[in-house]
Design a protein around this motif. Sequence first.
Motif, PDB file in Angstrom:
ATOM      1  N   LEU A 102       0.836  -1.201   0.000  1.00  0.00           N
ATOM      2  CA  LEU A 102       0.000   0.000   0.000  1.00  0.00           C
ATOM      3  C   LEU A 102       0.872   1.253   0.000  1.00  0.00           C
ATOM      4  CD1 LEU A 102      -2.829  -1.072   2.456  1.00  0.00           C
ATOM      5  CD2 LEU A 102      -2.863  -1.071  -0.045  1.00  0.00           C
ATOM      6  N   GLU A 103       1.600   1.426  -1.088  1.00  0.00           N
ATOM      7  CA  GLU A 103       2.475   2.583  -1.222  1.00  0.00           C
ATOM      8  C   GLU A 103       1.646   3.843  -1.484  1.00  0.00           C
ATOM      9  OE1 GLU A 103       4.988   2.201  -4.763  1.00  0.00           O
ATOM     10  OE2 GLU A 103       3.711   0.556  -5.396  1.00  0.00           O
ATOM     11  N   PRO A 104       2.231   5.029  -1.380  1.00  0.00           N
ATOM     12  CA  PRO A 104       1.466   6.264  -1.606  1.00  0.00           C
ATOM     13  C   PRO A 104       0.768   6.271  -2.956  1.00  0.00           C
ATOM     14  CG  PRO A 104       3.599   6.771  -0.640  1.00  0.00           C
ATOM     15  CD  PRO A 104       3.620   5.305  -0.971  1.00  0.00           C
ATOM     16  N   ARG A 105      -0.490   6.742  -2.945  1.00  0.00           N
ATOM     17  CA  ARG A 105      -1.300   6.743  -4.152  1.00  0.00           C
ATOM     18  C   ARG A 105      -0.999   7.951  -5.035  1.00  0.00           C
ATOM     19  NH1 ARG A 105      -2.023   3.897   0.224  1.00  0.00           N
ATOM     20  NH2 ARG A 105      -3.873   4.839   1.138  1.00  0.00           N
ATOM     21  N   ARG A 106      -1.194   7.769  -6.344  1.00  0.00           N
ATOM     22  CA  ARG A 106      -1.007   8.854  -7.308  1.00  0.00           C
ATOM     23  C   ARG A 106      -2.113   8.747  -8.348  1.00  0.00           C
ATOM     24  NH1 ARG A 106       3.871   7.880  -8.515  1.00  0.00           N
ATOM     25  NH2 ARG A 106       3.530   6.695 -10.441  1.00  0.00           N
ATOM     26  N   PRO A 107      -3.209   9.529  -8.190  1.00  0.00           N
ATOM     27  CA  PRO A 107      -4.366   9.383  -9.089  1.00  0.00           C
ATOM     28  C   PRO A 107      -4.004   9.643 -10.545  1.00  0.00           C
ATOM     29  CG  PRO A 107      -4.930  10.699  -7.159  1.00  0.00           C
ATOM     30  CD  PRO A 107      -3.443  10.529  -7.141  1.00  0.00           C
ATOM     31  N   LEU A 109      -9.349  10.758 -13.351  1.00  0.00           N
ATOM     32  CA  LEU A 109     -10.059   9.990 -12.325  1.00  0.00           C
ATOM     33  C   LEU A 109     -10.925  10.887 -11.441  1.00  0.00           C
ATOM     34  CD1 LEU A 109     -10.636   7.349 -10.807  1.00  0.00           C
ATOM     35  CD2 LEU A 109      -8.570   7.782  -9.444  1.00  0.00           C
ATOM     36  N   ALA A 110     -10.381  12.004 -10.982  1.00  0.00           N
ATOM     37  CA  ALA A 110     -11.117  12.858 -10.048  1.00  0.00           C
ATOM     38  C   ALA A 110     -12.416  13.362 -10.668  1.00  0.00           C
ATOM     39  CB  ALA A 110     -10.234  14.024  -9.606  1.00  0.00           C
ATOM     40  N   PRO A 116     -28.609   5.202 -12.615  1.00  0.00           N
ATOM     41  CA  PRO A 116     -28.177   5.865 -13.859  1.00  0.00           C
ATOM     42  C   PRO A 116     -26.866   6.623 -13.742  1.00  0.00           C
ATOM     43  CG  PRO A 116     -30.516   6.231 -13.463  1.00  0.00           C
ATOM     44  CD  PRO A 116     -29.971   5.602 -12.227  1.00  0.00           C
ATOM     45  N   ARG A 117     -26.456   7.012 -12.524  1.00  0.00           N
ATOM     46  CA  ARG A 117     -25.211   7.762 -12.365  1.00  0.00           C
ATOM     47  C   ARG A 117     -24.012   6.849 -12.098  1.00  0.00           C
ATOM     48  NH1 ARG A 117     -24.847  11.939  -8.100  1.00  0.00           N
ATOM     49  NH2 ARG A 117     -23.041  12.560  -9.363  1.00  0.00           N
ATOM     50  N   ALA A 118     -24.216   5.555 -12.131  1.00  0.00           N
ATOM     51  CA  ALA A 118     -23.125   4.624 -11.856  1.00  0.00           C
ATOM     52  C   ALA A 118     -22.034   4.745 -12.922  1.00  0.00           C
ATOM     53  CB  ALA A 118     -23.645   3.195 -11.807  1.00  0.00           C
ATOM     54  N   GLY A 119     -20.817   4.494 -12.510  1.00  0.00           N
ATOM     55  CA  GLY A 119     -19.683   4.523 -13.420  1.00  0.00           C
ATOM     56  C   GLY A 119     -18.759   3.350 -13.177  1.00  0.00           C
ATOM     57  N   LEU A 120     -17.980   3.039 -14.182  1.00  0.00           N
ATOM     58  CA  LEU A 120     -17.008   1.941 -14.097  1.00  0.00           C
ATOM     59  C   LEU A 120     -15.645   2.442 -14.557  1.00  0.00           C
ATOM     60  CD1 LEU A 120     -16.096  -1.059 -13.895  1.00  0.00           C
ATOM     61  CD2 LEU A 120     -16.954  -1.363 -16.232  1.00  0.00           C
ATOM     62  N   VAL A 121     -14.637   2.278 -13.715  1.00  0.00           N
ATOM     63  CA  VAL A 121     -13.250   2.570 -14.082  1.00  0.00           C
ATOM     64  C   VAL A 121     -12.536   1.236 -14.257  1.00  0.00           C
ATOM     65  CG1 VAL A 121     -11.088   3.669 -13.429  1.00  0.00           C
ATOM     66  CG2 VAL A 121     -13.260   4.721 -12.780  1.00  0.00           C
ATOM     67  N   ALA A 122     -11.993   1.011 -15.435  1.00  0.00           N
ATOM     68  CA  ALA A 122     -11.266  -0.220 -15.724  1.00  0.00           C
ATOM     69  C   ALA A 122      -9.816   0.111 -16.024  1.00  0.00           C
ATOM     70  CB  ALA A 122     -11.890  -0.946 -16.913  1.00  0.00           C
ATOM     71  N   PHE A 123      -8.918  -0.702 -15.494  1.00  0.00           N
ATOM     72  CA  PHE A 123      -7.504  -0.517 -15.795  1.00  0.00           C
ATOM     73  C   PHE A 123      -6.886  -1.858 -16.139  1.00  0.00           C
ATOM     74  CE2 PHE A 123      -7.888  -1.017 -11.216  1.00  0.00           C
ATOM     75  CZ  PHE A 123      -6.848  -1.857 -10.853  1.00  0.00           C
ATOM     76  N   GLY A 124      -5.749  -1.790 -16.812  1.00  0.00           N
ATOM     77  CA  GLY A 124      -5.090  -2.974 -17.330  1.00  0.00           C
ATOM     78  C   GLY A 124      -4.871  -2.812 -18.823  1.00  0.00           C
ATOM     79  N   GLU A 125      -3.925  -3.562 -19.325  1.00  0.00           N
ATOM     80  CA  GLU A 125      -3.567  -3.466 -20.737  1.00  0.00           C
ATOM     81  C   GLU A 125      -4.780  -3.638 -21.637  1.00  0.00           C
ATOM     82  OE1 GLU A 125      -0.603  -5.800 -23.909  1.00  0.00           O
ATOM     83  OE2 GLU A 125      -0.558  -6.279 -21.771  1.00  0.00           O
ATOM     84  N   GLY A 126      -5.005  -2.698 -22.544  1.00  0.00           N
ATOM     85  CA  GLY A 126      -6.100  -2.779 -23.496  1.00  0.00           C
ATOM     86  C   GLY A 126      -7.380  -2.109 -23.056  1.00  0.00           C
ATOM     87  N   VAL A 129      -7.086   4.335  -7.911  1.00  0.00           N
ATOM     88  CA  VAL A 129      -8.374   3.933  -8.474  1.00  0.00           C
ATOM     89  C   VAL A 129      -9.158   3.114  -7.452  1.00  0.00           C
ATOM     90  CG1 VAL A 129      -9.501   2.530 -10.239  1.00  0.00           C
ATOM     91  CG2 VAL A 129      -7.593   4.032 -10.860  1.00  0.00           C
ATOM     92  N   LEU A 130      -8.504   2.154  -6.806  1.00  0.00           N
ATOM     93  CA  LEU A 130      -9.173   1.344  -5.789  1.00  0.00           C
ATOM     94  C   LEU A 130      -9.706   2.221  -4.667  1.00  0.00           C
ATOM     95  CD1 LEU A 130      -6.784  -1.737  -5.383  1.00  0.00           C
ATOM     96  CD2 LEU A 130      -8.722  -1.465  -6.931  1.00  0.00           C
ATOM     97  N   GLU A 131      -8.910   3.181  -4.241  1.00  0.00           N
ATOM     98  CA  GLU A 131      -9.302   4.045  -3.136  1.00  0.00           C
ATOM     99  C   GLU A 131     -10.466   4.956  -3.512  1.00  0.00           C
ATOM    100  OE1 GLU A 131      -6.684   5.939   0.352  1.00  0.00           O
ATOM    101  OE2 GLU A 131      -6.259   6.795  -1.621  1.00  0.00           O
ATOM    102  N   ALA A 132     -10.542   5.375  -4.777  1.00  0.00           N
ATOM    103  CA  ALA A 132     -11.610   6.268  -5.222  1.00  0.00           C
ATOM    104  C   ALA A 132     -12.934   5.541  -5.414  1.00  0.00           C
ATOM    105  CB  ALA A 132     -11.208   6.945  -6.531  1.00  0.00           C
ATOM    106  N   ALA A 133     -12.882   4.236  -5.642  1.00  0.00           N
ATOM    107  CA  ALA A 133     -14.093   3.481  -5.982  1.00  0.00           C
ATOM    108  C   ALA A 133     -14.934   3.183  -4.748  1.00  0.00           C
ATOM    109  CB  ALA A 133     -13.700   2.184  -6.675  1.00  0.00           C
ATOM    110  N   ASP A 134     -16.207   2.899  -4.990  1.00  0.00           N
ATOM    111  CA  ASP A 134     -17.087   2.389  -3.944  1.00  0.00           C
ATOM    112  C   ASP A 134     -17.029   0.865  -3.878  1.00  0.00           C
ATOM    113  OD1 ASP A 134     -18.366   4.979  -3.231  1.00  0.00           O
ATOM    114  OD2 ASP A 134     -19.078   4.865  -5.307  1.00  0.00           O
ATOM    115  N   VAL A 135     -16.883   0.240  -5.051  1.00  0.00           N
ATOM    116  CA  VAL A 135     -16.889  -1.224  -5.146  1.00  0.00           C
ATOM    117  C   VAL A 135     -15.766  -1.656  -6.085  1.00  0.00           C
ATOM    118  CG1 VAL A 135     -18.225  -3.275  -5.785  1.00  0.00           C
ATOM    119  CG2 VAL A 135     -19.397  -1.269  -4.834  1.00  0.00           C
TER     120      VAL A 135
END
Length: 348
Positions: free
Chosen positions: A166-171, A175-176, A213-223, A246-252
């Motif tokens: 759990l190193e320091p985060r860098r958004p 993302l914000a 309706p306001r739900a969002g999805l952030v996906a990361f990884g190659e592609g 990204v993990l810290e910003a998400a709800d789920v």
Amino acid sequence: MRLALVGNWPRPYGGVAVHVAALARAARARGVDVRVLDIGRGDHSGDGVRPARGALRYAAALGGAAAEGRLLHVHTSGANVKSWLVALAASRARRGAAPLGVLTLHSGSAPAWLRGGPARRALAAAACAGFGRILAVNDEIAAALGASGVPRARIAVVPPYSPALLEPRRPPPGLAAFRTSHVPLLAAALPPGRIYGADLLLPAFRALRARHPRAGLVAFGEGTEALTGDAVLGLGELDHPAALAVLEAADVFARPTRADGDAVTVREALALGRAVVASTVGHRPAGCLLFPPGDAAALAARLEDAVAGAPPAARPRDDDPFDAIFAVYRVLWTRARGAPAEAAAPAR
């Protein structure tokens, strides 16, 4: 102590590479002389990392580490022939009075591969015979190794997680703003490959968005930069501090994989106090909302449960699995020098 870690080194930022990098940092913090032999696609060099991709360079790098009397710790999947040949070569590289090495098997696909025939199990047993300790990231991998003829007393189950990850985060950029306009916010690591379950998560997310309706999805990884839509942010491959942000910003956090070992991202999300929805494969820590692998409807239902529930409290581990790994190192290093060895830390 002189140590050589054999495995993937970021970039790319897969779970094994992140684990190896964190273990190298922890070794240096403990005053260990550590070198990394990078056998991954990154092919990195410098700052204690030596490129070792390909048979000739791997043999040369192993020979150099062995000549220095280093304890070899190999990190590999255990899910294909190449993985086991990498392990076999390292198990035979030790010279003279150097300590026996350590082998960690990370992939949730390893048990199915080992069940594929006696020749596979014989190769695994031969590779494991040359190591002082075999570490499996979950119980299923440990059982498959035992069924392959590896003595159970030489196998320990040790999670690949450590609070040191759990190193320091860098958004990452964007993302914000996306977080501000999307509630609830889901996050997922979706590298290429059917095993990671993008084909399950995307329809499940659409079902969730029909109700939110306001739900969002952030996906990361190659592609994932190719993912489009007004409610989907595909960030592509991220370095580890950005992925943690990204993990810290998400709800789920969603982990819809069809096979897994012990996913580092799941443990990181739980440690950051996020709800986690995950398939029932590999090892899932307490606190996850689980669904049967391959079932998009059940995934959608669990996402709804996660959104409706209160965020879980952060779940820091009481112990650090890295301590167990370094205890194994000390035992093997001390034993090679003929001194009485302390007992290794117990497995999970």
